[in-house]
Scaffold this motif. Structure first.
Motif: not given
Length: 692
Positions: A546, A670, A685
């Motif tokens: 990710e 996202r 994040r």
């Protein structure tokens, strides 16, 4: 050409016995959509057109599009070939290409009102899927000319109003309509469009302004309805204005809308006016019946299914390709839902798609009539190639229906996805997101092939395919599919390891892991111990996936006011991490997320390095935003986007959250909201952006 892997599976099957008319010139390179090479066919134009028409009749739509492309290249002055090609390109969501082709049609036949409608429609959706405001701006440039040539096409007004709203340019649209109404003051379709515009403008204001406008429009419509009641000679545009005005999208008075729609459908001069209203009327009624949203007044279940069949039959009379395709989807859904409702217990969608049991087929055998009905409905739906059809094949496999045909379809689906043929993937996804989507559907097609091979007795071939898939594409459900196969081969110890891994990959496969553990004398506690070891390792792998794919894009500039009148600009926030969330008042997942967002803010309330902003998009009325802020007690900044900022940020789904680093660069994006792991995901994040 088939890939080596799919060719081998085919061999296995055989062994088993089974106005700006030049305005788009500057946009020509924006789509990035590869066109099918149809211009290499050198046969005579008449033969190409005849073959294309035959393909269209036989629902070989992609081949028809290729042949019409060849025909229009062979004879550039053939407006009909261009028209058919544009229609099919639009059907396959190649909207930028369709818009360019409609321009050519309009050069040849400028009074073609249907072409003007198609042109505006495809401009609108090219702008949506490519998130490029220039398509919407082109609509507003050509709108005066479109309304001169096609005043009887309500879709042109609707698409133009939505494009203007997306751009934050409703006033520009209003000025265009004001000029037109000065020359056509009694045009009923135009008057309806003006009413819709008045509501859209009022919804941007706070207070009860929008409802007051609706009430005033309702009074006008009531007076018009009383004036023409009982008059059989009333022209269709007047009937349209009443049916559309009372419709739920404007006044939400269904009974009145239905009454005037019935009159409109019976009018001799109805033209295409009733088409859109009728389509949505039927679609909503079908949905209410299928999902039990409407009181059936004591009607039996048999009456319910008969009524659904009637609605589908009516919907299939549509002359629009996309609408007909949608009704084949609804026909399949009706048949599937009726069959599932007859079972006790009724299987869930997860059981249909990825059952935990090792048996294949996992579900009961249907009686022959039901099995045939489900197979025929799936065949019709797949024939229209209306998106990825893997769920249809999984349902057929659940009941063990025609696995040899399912195998053929799944192989063809994989080949088409590998070739990236049109019509399968969401047209708005691009780049990494599109590739991930394509890869996921390819994996699904391969799982389907393996399950079909199992039902055909090709156990070894199925196992080889599933092992390969679980190794190459580590997803929770690809791992689980292999685990089921291992259980089927009486290899529970190996299956346990695979199910633990599938669960660690955020899948819901604990019961299968416990079943495998029990087969080798282990308990549920043993499963949890193994999970405790694997979950941190897998979490690190997922985090690397990710956080390793950064966007590295400069954030588009804006200057927007929040609910307190404070203006925000990204440039003023450089040096800080910015979490920028786009949401909409009509978006269910957005509203579900907001309370969690509030809790998240408490964690960071003393962190001066992080700023949280939310943007209510142009489609969210200020009045509704204000109501939700008040009811939720939200104190975080809510910026009002009335400039079409969502287009600049290339937003295709809500909610969408962007993470900007200290230099104002977008690093992470996202889409959607998932409650599980929400706070942890945001924190990961943010922490990744703190590091240099």
């Amino acid at each position: 050409m088939r890939s080596e892997a799919t060719a081998k599976r085919s061999m296995t099957l055989s062994r088993a016995g089974l106005g700006g008319r030049a305005g788009l010139a500057g946009l020509a390179g924006l789509g990035g959509l590869a066109l099918l090479a149809g211009c290499g066919d050198g046969r005579p134009h008449a033969d190409l057109v005849a073959d294309a028409a035959a393909d269209l009749e036989a629902i070989r739509l992609e081949r028809a599009m290729v042949r019409y492309d060849s025909a229009r290249n062979a004879s550039p002055g053939d407006a009909e070939a261009h028209r058919q090609y544009a229609t099919l390109a639009s059907y396959f969501s190649l909207h930028a290409e369709a818009a360019r082709t409609w321009e050519r049609v309009l050069e040849l036949e400028p009074d073609d009102s249907a072409a003007w409608e198609g042109y505006v429609h495809d401009l609108r959706w090219a702008g949506i899927f490519e998130t490029d405001r220039r398509y919407g701006e082109q609509i507003l440039r050509v709108l005066p000319e479109a309304l001169r040539h096609a005043p009887d096409r309500p879709v042109i007004y609707e698409e133009a109003r939505e494009a203007a709203s997306d751009l934050g340019q409703l006033e520009t649209y209003a000025a265009i309509l004001a000029e037109v109404v000065a020359t056509r003051p009694d045009d009923q379709i135009l008057l309806h469009a003006l009413g819709s515009l008045r509501i859209a403008l009022a919804e941007r204001e706070e207070g009860d302004r929008a409802q007051a406008v609706r009430d005033s429009i309702g009074n006008v419509l009531d007076a018009l309805a009383a004036e023409i009641e009982g008059d059989a000679s009333v022209a269709a545009p007047v009937l349209y204005r009443l049916a559309a005005g009372y419709d739920f999208r404007m006044l939400r008075r269904d009974d009145d809308a239905d009454r005037w729609l019935a009159r409109l459908e019976a009018a001799a001069d109805r033209g295409d006016l009733a088409g859109d209203l009728r389509y949505w009327n039927l679609a909503i009624e079908w949905q209410d019946l299928l999902y039990g949203g409407r009181d059936r007044g004591g009607a039996t279940e048999g009456d319910r299914w008969d009524e659904l069949s009637r609605l589908v039959a009516e919907g299939l009379k549509s002359t629009q390709l996309s609408e007909r395709a949608a009704w084949f989807v609804r026909r399949y859904a009706s048949v599937e839902t009726e069959i599932l409702a007859s079972l006790d217990p009724e299987p869930s969608s997860s059981e249909l798609n990825y059952p935990l049991v090792a048996a294949e087929p996992p579900g009961p055998a249907l009686d022959p009539d039901a099995a045939d009905a489900l197979f025929i409905a799936a065949t019709e739906d797949i024939q229209w190639q209306n998106g990825v059809y893997g769920s249809r094949l999984l349902t057929l496999l659940y009941f063990g229906i025609r696995p040899e045909v399912v195998l053929e379809w799944a192989i063809a689906l994989e080949e088409d996805l590998r070739a990236d043929r049109p019509g399968y993937l969401y047209a708005g996804s691009r780049g990494r997101e599109r590739e991930e989507s394509r890869r996921g559907f390819i994996d699904q097609a391969r799982v389907i092939q393996a399950r079909a091979l199992t039902q055909l007795g090709e156990i070894e071939a199925a196992g080889t395919l599933l092992k390969e898939l679980a190794t190459e594409s580590r997803r929770s459900w690809t791992l689980a599919a292999y685990g089921r196969h291992l259980l089927r081969e009486d290899r529970p110890a190996e299956a346990l390891d695979v199910f633990v891994e599938a669960t660690a990959f955020r899948g819901w496969y604990r019961p299968a892991a416990v079943e495998a553990a029990a087969a080798i004398g282990l308990s549920a506690d043993d499963v949890e111990e193994r999970l405790a070891i694997r979950q941190p390792v897998v979490a690190e792998e997922l985090e690397r996936r990710e956080l390793g794919a950064r966007i590295e894009r400069e954030a588009p500039a804006f200057a927007l006011e929040d609910q307190h009148g404070v203006e925000w600009r990204p440039g003023d926030l450089e040096g800080r991490i910015v979490v920028l969330k786009f949401w909409a008042t009509w978006c269910g997942p957005c509203l579900e997320e907001l309370p969690h967002f509030v809790e998240l803010l408490k964690t960071y309330e003393d962190d001066e390095d992080v700023v949280f902003l939310t943007v209510a998009t142009a489609g969210s009325p200020r009045e509704e935003v204000a109501r939700q802020i008040e009811e939720g007690g939200f104190t975080f900044p809510v910026l009002f986007d009335e400039q079409g900022l969502a287009l600049d940020y290339e937003i295709l789904a809500y909610p969408t959250t962007f993470y900007l680093d200290h230099a104002g660069m977008i690093q992470f994006k996202r889409e959607g909201f998932e409650e599980s792991g929400y706070e942890e995901g945001v924190a990961r994040r943010i922490e990744a952006l703190r590091s240099p």
